[in-house]
Design a protein around this motif. Structure first.
Motif, mmCIF file in Angstrom:
data_model
loop_
_atom_site.group_PDB
_atom_site.id
_atom_site.type_symbol
_atom_site.label_atom_id
_atom_site.label_comp_id
_atom_site.label_asym_id
_atom_site.label_seq_id
_atom_site.Cartn_x
_atom_site.Cartn_y
_atom_site.Cartn_z
ATOM 1 N N PHE A 339 57.386 92.714 -10.591
ATOM 2 C CA PHE A 339 58.228 93.695 -10.276
ATOM 3 C C PHE A 339 59.326 93.622 -11.443
ATOM 4 C CE2 PHE A 339 61.473 96.191 -8.129
ATOM 5 C CZ PHE A 339 60.572 97.124 -7.502
ATOM 6 N N LEU A 340 59.755 92.715 -11.930
ATOM 7 C CA LEU A 340 60.711 92.898 -13.082
ATOM 8 C C LEU A 340 60.149 92.795 -14.371
ATOM 9 C CD1 LEU A 340 63.431 90.075 -12.141
ATOM 10 C CD2 LEU A 340 63.580 92.579 -11.549
ATOM 11 N N ASP A 341 60.730 93.550 -15.340
ATOM 12 C CA ASP A 341 60.087 93.468 -16.692
ATOM 13 C C ASP A 341 60.150 92.266 -17.254
ATOM 14 O OD1 ASP A 341 62.638 94.010 -18.797
ATOM 15 O OD2 ASP A 341 63.115 94.764 -16.773
ATOM 16 N N GLU A 342 59.379 92.026 -18.169
ATOM 17 C CA GLU A 342 59.574 90.594 -18.743
ATOM 18 C C GLU A 342 60.984 90.199 -19.733
ATOM 19 O OE1 GLU A 342 56.053 89.559 -21.025
ATOM 20 O OE2 GLU A 342 54.656 90.225 -19.386
ATOM 21 N N ALA A 343 61.602 91.445 -19.922
ATOM 22 C CA ALA A 343 62.815 91.015 -20.809
ATOM 23 C C ALA A 343 63.868 90.603 -19.790
ATOM 24 C CB ALA A 343 63.254 92.227 -21.477
ATOM 25 N N ASN A 344 63.664 90.957 -18.600
ATOM 26 C CA ASN A 344 64.745 90.591 -17.591
ATOM 27 C C ASN A 344 65.069 89.022 -17.640
ATOM 28 O OD1 ASN A 344 66.067 89.772 -14.864
ATOM 29 N ND2 ASN A 344 66.078 92.275 -14.946
ATOM 30 N N GLU A 478 73.616 83.491 -1.550
ATOM 31 C CA GLU A 478 73.474 82.296 -2.041
ATOM 32 C C GLU A 478 74.466 82.040 -3.326
ATOM 33 O OE1 GLU A 478 72.925 78.562 -3.360
ATOM 34 O OE2 GLU A 478 71.700 79.269 -1.506
ATOM 35 N N PRO A 479 75.365 80.976 -3.230
ATOM 36 C CA PRO A 479 76.241 80.877 -4.169
ATOM 37 C C PRO A 479 75.709 80.023 -5.566
ATOM 38 C CG PRO A 479 76.591 79.113 -2.643
ATOM 39 C CD PRO A 479 75.426 80.113 -2.057
ATOM 40 N N ASP A 480 74.590 79.217 -5.554
ATOM 41 C CA ASP A 480 74.091 78.773 -6.684
ATOM 42 C C ASP A 480 73.443 79.880 -7.346
ATOM 43 O OD1 ASP A 480 71.546 77.055 -7.830
ATOM 44 O OD2 ASP A 480 73.447 76.062 -8.251
ATOM 45 N N PRO A 481 73.604 79.904 -8.787
ATOM 46 C CA PRO A 481 72.841 81.041 -9.508
ATOM 47 C C PRO A 481 71.390 80.594 -9.889
ATOM 48 C CG PRO A 481 74.906 80.666 -10.660
ATOM 49 C CD PRO A 481 74.711 79.611 -9.591
ATOM 50 N N ASP A 482 71.121 79.219 -9.915
ATOM 51 C CA ASP A 482 69.493 78.811 -10.057
ATOM 52 C C ASP A 482 68.840 79.106 -8.748
ATOM 53 O OD1 ASP A 482 70.182 78.335 -12.860
ATOM 54 O OD2 ASP A 482 70.393 76.486 -12.543
ATOM 55 N N ARG A 483 69.432 78.761 -7.908
ATOM 56 C CA ARG A 483 68.813 78.729 -6.458
ATOM 57 C C ARG A 483 68.605 80.157 -6.236
ATOM 58 N NH1 ARG A 483 64.968 77.774 -3.195
ATOM 59 N NH2 ARG A 483 65.531 77.889 -0.877
ATOM 60 N N LYS A 484 69.707 81.344 -6.178
ATOM 61 C CA LYS A 484 69.510 82.390 -6.220
ATOM 62 C C LYS A 484 68.141 83.073 -6.739
ATOM 63 C CE LYS A 484 73.285 85.224 -6.224
ATOM 64 N NZ LYS A 484 73.505 85.989 -5.286
ATOM 65 N N ARG A 485 68.444 82.971 -8.056
ATOM 66 C CA ARG A 485 67.283 83.511 -8.860
ATOM 67 C C ARG A 485 65.831 83.016 -8.353
ATOM 68 N NH1 ARG A 485 67.400 82.368 -15.214
ATOM 69 N NH2 ARG A 485 66.886 80.092 -14.341
ATOM 70 N N THR A 486 65.736 81.659 -7.845
ATOM 71 C CA THR A 486 64.448 81.527 -7.121
ATOM 72 C C THR A 486 64.169 82.213 -6.033
ATOM 73 O OG1 THR A 486 64.377 79.103 -8.419
ATOM 74 C CG2 THR A 486 63.220 79.309 -6.656
ATOM 75 N N MET A 487 65.134 82.304 -5.361
ATOM 76 C CA MET A 487 65.008 82.989 -3.982
ATOM 77 C C MET A 487 64.675 84.280 -4.223
ATOM 78 S SD MET A 487 68.349 81.423 -1.959
ATOM 79 C CE MET A 487 67.918 82.116 -0.555
ATOM 80 N N ILE A 488 65.172 84.981 -5.044
ATOM 81 C CA ILE A 488 64.835 86.477 -5.394
ATOM 82 C C ILE A 488 63.390 86.499 -6.165
ATOM 83 C CG2 ILE A 488 65.468 88.538 -6.983
ATOM 84 C CD1 ILE A 488 68.282 87.797 -6.705
ATOM 85 N N GLN A 489 63.237 85.665 -6.935
ATOM 86 C CA GLN A 489 61.772 85.523 -7.503
ATOM 87 C C GLN A 489 60.638 85.474 -6.282
ATOM 88 O OE1 GLN A 489 62.327 82.281 -10.117
ATOM 89 N NE2 GLN A 489 62.810 83.675 -12.000
ATOM 90 N N ASP A 490 61.339 84.600 -5.463
ATOM 91 C CA ASP A 490 60.046 84.460 -4.047
ATOM 92 C C ASP A 490 59.881 85.879 -3.507
ATOM 93 O OD1 ASP A 490 59.885 81.710 -4.830
ATOM 94 O OD2 ASP A 490 61.104 81.031 -3.287
ATOM 95 N N CYS A 491 60.962 86.549 -3.400
ATOM 96 C CA CYS A 491 61.046 87.736 -2.894
ATOM 97 C C CYS A 491 60.049 88.788 -3.712
ATOM 98 C CB CYS A 491 62.534 88.167 -2.570
ATOM 99 S SG CYS A 491 63.555 87.747 -1.340
ATOM 100 N N ILE A 492 60.214 88.618 -4.828
ATOM 101 C CA ILE A 492 59.257 89.425 -5.711
ATOM 102 C C ILE A 492 57.768 89.218 -5.349
ATOM 103 C CG2 ILE A 492 58.637 89.711 -8.263
ATOM 104 C CD1 ILE A 492 62.009 89.711 -8.706
#
Length: 537
Positions: A339-344, A478-492
């Motif tokens: 869903f995100l572009d590859e530059a994100n 989610e306060p941890d940036p790396d964990r947040k990113r993984t959770m959003i990627q799972d949503c994607i």
């Protein structure tokens, strides 16, 4: 965007394109004395003191900063209005605008801002804490949600007045991404827009901010003139005495205005790929910005058989997106891998990637019990989108899906959606990067329980959607940036698998300018231009 007063109906009842920029605005009402609404010519004005820009989008959409998604008005409003913080147009790094500094503590739940001393609106009135509260109260009011409401309510609890020049933002939990989102809360004069009909005036074109340029003329479907505001004392002072922004949606006259011996403009956006070569030969700089800009398909899940995920997936797998990039986009794009572009920075290859696989597409249709499918593909008539449509048709025809293309004015397409008319599939362009670059924001632009897009797709009440929205809320907190990113990627990954509203390709947007006349111009990966750091060469 929208209005938190009773003068403006709630977005559920307001036609989407009235504030997104596709519908024409009504005749403008008189504005305060600071803005003269004269019939400025679309010809060059003011001699060498005037910069002429050509914008490839209409200027007749909403100008209300909290409600608009219009490329023209959003770009112009960035020169007219200020947030407490604004962001660099490319890096999206926040900087102090109306506020005196950027908060340093990103782990707390309270940010205090002091307004810039001597800041005034274009009608001469001082900017005060009451104006800040006026805007944020509107954004956070659940009775009249604005377009930007979804970018704030998940993390911002309230805004409090400390005194005339100081305000406190109270957060529901620490949320560092909120700093860059403050640019979406442009501070508007309470004494102007709180009066009866004030928000309607904002929709129709009244624009009075505290930024470096004031709107001095506005002719819907023609041009908007911005003049340097003499009393501006902020961080990005105006470099041009006057700017005349021309609205030229058709590609040929837009390109002609910036090229050749008769060129009357110094900068233009939305440059067609076919014109890049000759513009460069004419001595212009033409640069692209790769970002979230995309051609997406949206399915009506209330119309069988598009309620079946296998059918939606089949139609995605059938599309020869590599051919689309090569032929229609002339190499200025990529097939979507997320869903995100590859530059994100948050991009991760999705669990489901729709490579060209007509055999799999046929198999999925058989498994869904679908044969003899006929589709009318409703599409916006944006030039590069129209160029992509033949590839979709030939790809779907090749798997036995009889396809009729129906490109229409953007206004017509979204009027049908607003009126809840039946449809099968829509092809259109989107770019959430207009609002920001963080993955949470991008997801919420298209996927949220009260989101207009989800209403268009008839999907918000689906059990998978309800789980998705709950997971998105957990990711936001989610306060941890790396964990947040993984959770959003799972949503994607869920969004990719479901293919309700999903990009086929991400493409570049091209900007051209005359380097002999201008310096400091940077190509954006989203529509419009930003000239706050540009100047005469």
């Amino acid at each position: 965007m929208h209005d938190a007063t009773r003068d403006v109906p709630a977005p559920a009842r307001r036609a989407f394109l009235r504030y997104s920029g596709a519908l024409g605005a009504a005749a403008l009402s008189s504005s305060p004395a600071a803005c003269s609404w004269g019939p400025e010519s679309t010809n060059d004005i003011g001699g060498h003191h005037t910069l002429t820009a050509v914008i490839g989008y209409g200027n007749d959409g909403s100008w209300d900063p909290t409600q608009t998604a219009s490329a023209f008005s959003m770009a112009a409003n960035n020169h007219i209005y200020e947030g407490l913080l604004d962001t660099d147009p490319i890096s999206r790094k926040p900087y102090a605008a109306l506020a005196t500094e950027v908060p340093k503590d990103l782990h707390g739940t309270s940010w205090t801002f002091t307004l810039r001393s001597g800041a005034t609106f274009h009608d001469g009135h001082p900017v005060t804490a009451d104006d800040v509260l006026f805007v944020f109260d509107r954004i956070l009011d659940p009775r009249a949600p604005t377009l930007v409401t979804g970018f704030f309510t998940s993390w911002l609890k309230e805004v409090r007045k400390i005194d005339a020049r100081n305000v406190e933002l109270v957060l529901k939990f620490p949320f560092r991404d909120g700093l860059s989102r403050l640019t979406l809360a442009k501070i508007m004069p309470r004494h102007v827009f709180s009066r009866p009909g004030g928000w309607d005036d904002a929709v129709r074109g009244t624009a009075i901010g505290s930024g470096p340029y004031r709107q001095s003329a506005h002719q819907p479907k023609s041009n908007t003139v911005l003049e340097a505001y003499a009393r501006y004392n902020g961080p990005r002072p105006p470099a041009f005495k006057k700017m005349n922004w021309l609205s030229i949606v058709d590609a040929a006259p837009r390109v002609a205005r910036i090229s050749g011996s008769g060129a009357g403009a110094q900068v233009a956006d939305n440059i067609p790929y076919a014109d890049i070569g000759h513009l460069r030969r004419d001595g212009l700089t033409v640069a692209g910005g790769a970002g979230m800009n995309n051609l997406f398909l949206m399915f009506n899940t209330g119309h069988r058989p598009f309620d079946d995920v296998r059918v939606r997936q089949a139609l995605q797998y059938a599309i020869d997106s590599e051919k689309m990039v090569k032929v229609a986009l002339r190499g200025h794009g990529r097939p979507s891998t997320s869903f995100l572009d590859e530059a994100n920075p948050a991009h991760r290859r999705a669990r489901t990637v729709y490579g060209h696989d007509p055999g799999k597409a046929r198999r999925l249709l058989r498994e869904a019990g679908v044969s003899g499918l006929r589709i009318e593909l409703l599409a916006v008539n944006v030039s590069w989108v129209v160029d992509c449509l033949p590839t979709i048709k030939s790809s779907w025809d090749a798997i036995g899906v009889r396809t009729a293309l129906s490109p229409q004015e953007t206004t017509a397409v979204f009027t049908k959606l607003d009126q809840k008319q039946d449809y099968q599939v829509v092809a259109a362009a989107s770019n959430p990067n207009q609002f920001g670059a963080d993955a949470d924001l991008i997801m919420r632009y298209n996927y949220a329980p009260q989101n207009l897009w989800m209403r268009y797709a008839r999907w918000a009440d689906h059990p998978v959607a309800e789980r998705l929205f709950a997971d998105m809320d957990r990711a936001t907190r989610e306060p941890d940036p790396d964990r947040k990113r993984t959770m959003i990627q799972d949503c994607i990954d869920v969004v990719a698998e479901q293919a309700v509203l999903y990009p086929v390709v991400h493409n570049e947007l091209m900007t051209a300018w005359n380097p002999a006349r201008l310096t400091g111009v940077r190509a954006q990966p989203y529509p419009g231009i930003n000239l706050l750091q540009a100047k005469w060469a």
